[in-house]
Scaffold this motif. Structure first.
Motif, PDB file in Angstrom:
ATOM      1  N   ASP A 228       0.832  -1.201   0.000  1.00  0.00           N
ATOM      2  CA  ASP A 228       0.000   0.000   0.000  1.00  0.00           C
ATOM      3  C   ASP A 228       0.868   1.252   0.000  1.00  0.00           C
ATOM      4  N   HIS A 229       0.227   2.409   0.045  1.00  0.00           N
ATOM      5  CA  HIS A 229       0.912   3.699   0.036  1.00  0.00           C
ATOM      6  C   HIS A 229       1.892   3.834  -1.121  1.00  0.00           C
ATOM      7  N   HIS A 244       4.820   0.613   0.636  1.00  0.00           N
ATOM      8  CA  HIS A 244       4.945  -0.235   1.823  1.00  0.00           C
ATOM      9  C   HIS A 244       4.715  -1.685   1.443  1.00  0.00           C
ATOM     10  N   HIS A 246       3.543  -4.799   3.647  1.00  0.00           N
ATOM     11  CA  HIS A 246       3.129  -5.303   4.961  1.00  0.00           C
ATOM     12  C   HIS A 246       3.131  -6.820   4.927  1.00  0.00           C
ATOM     13  N   LEU A 281       6.996  -3.580   6.719  1.00  0.00           N
ATOM     14  CA  LEU A 281       6.190  -3.312   7.906  1.00  0.00           C
ATOM     15  C   LEU A 281       5.365  -4.541   8.273  1.00  0.00           C
ATOM     16  N   GLU A 286       1.457   0.904  10.709  1.00  0.00           N
ATOM     17  CA  GLU A 286       1.746   1.815   9.603  1.00  0.00           C
ATOM     18  C   GLU A 286       3.087   2.510   9.837  1.00  0.00           C
TER      19      GLU A 286
HETATM   20 ZN   LIG Z   1       1.170   0.955   4.685  1.00  0.00          ZN
END
Ligand SMILES: [Zn+2]
Length: 296
Positions: A228-229, A244, A246, A281, A286
């Protein structure tokens, strides 16, 4: 040949073109041909500036510019755009004067022959520069090549129009042609300015590159992994993506780093010139306190 080699060649061709087109205007007294010559003067300034900027852009990162100097190219295309606009306005001014005070044209055949010769030179150069620019994603080289190409088209228009003047004796057609040339030059100038503003404002990558990145990430899809991001931007020939990754909190750092290496490799081969920065992460954490959770 390197980008700088092409730009040096384009400086030389610009000098030759200016000489040829100025001679064409001199023998004929046509403002249409004068407008054409003026545009070549802009070519010379643009090519010289582009050369200086590309030389700067190619410099490796240093202490003051740790991300490199790639954005220098945007100054070049912006500067060239402004110059082109100025030339266009100068042409309109000259043409309006001529409309008010019409003058007969002389030795038009010789003038046109000189113009065509200059255009053949420019066309051949522009074609090879555009190919190289696409290959290496150089904004400066593309700006220069597109400008040369505009030159060829406008010269073609002027030559055809002056042929019509010779056939009909309508001298007012000459300044009208010059104004039409100017409008076209202005449009090209605005395009270049708009492009460099996009680059300086950290515009996202083009839709095709973004789709390629998304496709790579989708290829790594797994219930335990979430990307994400994702943010992208372009700086001259360099493209950047930040995102990111995760993963389950229990994974070892070694395992996580190995997967990140694979993702990075896949991204770089999908989008040439891409530098990906991937943060590792745990699934439920986050990177920053104010990071919103992506809707996915
Ligand atoms: Zn993220």
């Amino acid at each position: 040949m390197q980008v700088s080699g092409y730009l040096k060649l384009s400086v030389a061709v610009a000098l030759a073109t200016i000489a040829l087109k100025t001679a064409a205007w001199w023998v004929s007294g046509s403002v249409g041909l004068l407008s054409d010559a003026l545009e070549s003067l802009v070519n010379l300034a643009g090519a010289t500036f582009a050369l200086a900027m590309v030389t700067i852009a190619a410099r490796p990162p240093d202490d003051d510019h740790p991300y490199g100097h790639h954005k220098a190219e945007y100054f070049s295309s912006g500067f060239e755009g402004v110059l082109i606009g100025a030339a266009a306005l100068a042409i309109v001014w000259t043409a309006v004067q001529r409309l008010l005070n019409p003058q007969p044209l002389e030795a038009l055949g010789l003038g046109l022959a000189l113009s065509v010769l200059a255009s053949v030179l420019n066309g051949a150069l522009a074609w090879s520069m555009l190919r190289k620019a696409r290959e290496v994603h150089s904004v400066a080289l593309e700006g220069d090549a597109r400008h040369l190409m505009t030159d060829v088209w406008t010269t073609a228009g002027v030559v055809l129009g002056l042929g019509a003047v010779a056939a009909t004796g309508w001298t007012w057609l000459d300044p009208l042609l010059a104004i039409a040339v100017a409008a076209n030059i202005l449009r090209e100038g605005l395009r270049l300015v708009r492009r460099s503003v996009g680059g300086l404002m950290d515009e996202a990558l083009d839709a095709r590159s973004q789709a390629a990145i998304q496709q790579v990430l989708d290829g790594f899809a797994h219930p335990a992994i979430r990307f994400d991001h994702l943010t992208t931007r372009r700086a001259g020939q360099r493209r950047f993506a930040d995102l990111h990754m995760h993963m389950p909190a229990g994974w070892t750092l070694r395992r996580a780093a190995a997967l990140r290496g694979e993702v990075e490799q896949a991204l770089m081969s999908a989008v040439p010139g891409l530098r990906a920065t991937i943060q590792l992460l745990p699934m439920d954490v986050e990177a920053h306190l104010d990071d919103p959770r992506d809707p996915t």
